[in-house]
Design a protein around this motif. Structure first.
Motif, short mmCIF file in Angstrom:
data_model
loop_
_atom_site.label_atom_id
_atom_site.label_comp_id
_atom_site.label_asym_id
_atom_site.label_seq_id
_atom_site.Cartn_x
_atom_site.Cartn_y
_atom_site.Cartn_z
N LEU A 93 55.89 80.35 79.45
CA LEU A 93 55.69 81.79 79.29
C LEU A 93 56.91 82.57 79.79
N ALA A 94 57.49 82.12 80.88
CA ALA A 94 58.69 82.78 81.41
C ALA A 94 59.85 82.66 80.42
N GLN B 34 45.63 86.97 77.64
CA GLN B 34 46.14 86.87 79.01
C GLN B 34 47.59 86.38 79.01
N LYS B 35 47.88 85.42 78.14
CA LYS B 35 49.25 84.91 78.05
C LYS B 35 50.21 86.01 77.60
N GLU C 167 54.50 91.26 81.37
CA GLU C 167 54.81 91.53 82.78
C GLU C 167 56.12 90.87 83.18
N LEU C 168 56.29 89.62 82.80
CA LEU C 168 57.52 88.91 83.12
C LEU C 168 58.72 89.55 82.43
N GLY C 169 58.54 89.99 81.20
CA GLY C 169 59.62 90.66 80.47
C GLY C 169 60.08 91.92 81.20
N GLN C 170 59.12 92.68 81.73
CA GLN C 170 59.47 93.88 82.49
C GLN C 170 60.21 93.51 83.78
#
Length: 171
Positions: free
Chosen positions: A57-58, A5-6, A12-15
């Motif tokens: 994570l960001a 999940q991480k 997703e954040l990278g995109q």
């Protein structure tokens, strides 16, 4: 949250960080659920989005991205607003910060350019993509109407001269 999940969140954040025209980071400590829903609705209406993510994570997602400079803003309770339109997220975030004192803009990024709060405010004051397109179209249309007027004017002048000459000859 397990490792898979991480990894998905990081992807997703990278995109988001790669494809967004502008990314704004803000503190939202003390905001109610209703306030967040209002922010999300305003952002969605303008074509942007709001994302709350773990700072760690960001920061991982930011590695190697053009807007990696915003990693320093990711401390405390942060929210990320973003949009493909280079001004939409900044404009909505700036308006929302004026209406809600608990929403504090820390900075952001536009491409590889880091923005401090004043930079976000400057981007927010820029015309939107649609406004720029409308201005360009009006500029392109103006010469065409001037040419049509210039072409039509001599013909109308000639017609009025001929009409005047005919009236004189008839008299």
């Amino acid at each position: 949250m397990d490792r898979a999940q991480k990894e998905q969140v990081v992807d997703e954040l990278g995109q988001i960080f790669e494809s967004s025209g502008v990314v704004v980071v803000a503190h939202y400590e003390g905001m109610t659920v209703a306030h967040m829903q209002d922010l999300r609705a305003r952002m969605r209406e303008a074509g942007g989005s709001v994302r709350v993510a773990k700072n760690k994570l960001a920061k991982i997602a930011l590695e190697g991205k053009p807007c990696a400079s915003i990693a320093d803003y990711l401390t405390g309770m942060t929210v990320i607003t973003y949009s493909e339109d280079p001004t939409a997220a900044a404009r909505i975030a700036d308006k929302y910060a004026k209406d809600n004192e608990r929403f504090v803009i820390l900075g952001g990024a536009m491409g590889d350019s880091a923005l401090d709060p004043a930079g976000v405010k400057a981007v927010a004051s820029m015309p939107s993509r649609e406004e720029l397109i409308a201005q360009i179209v009006s500029c392109l249309g103006a010469p065409a109407s001037s040419i049509a007027g210039a072409i039509g004017a001599p013909a109308s002048n000639i017609a009025s001269i001929l009409t005047t000459l005919e009236e004189r000859e008839a008299a």
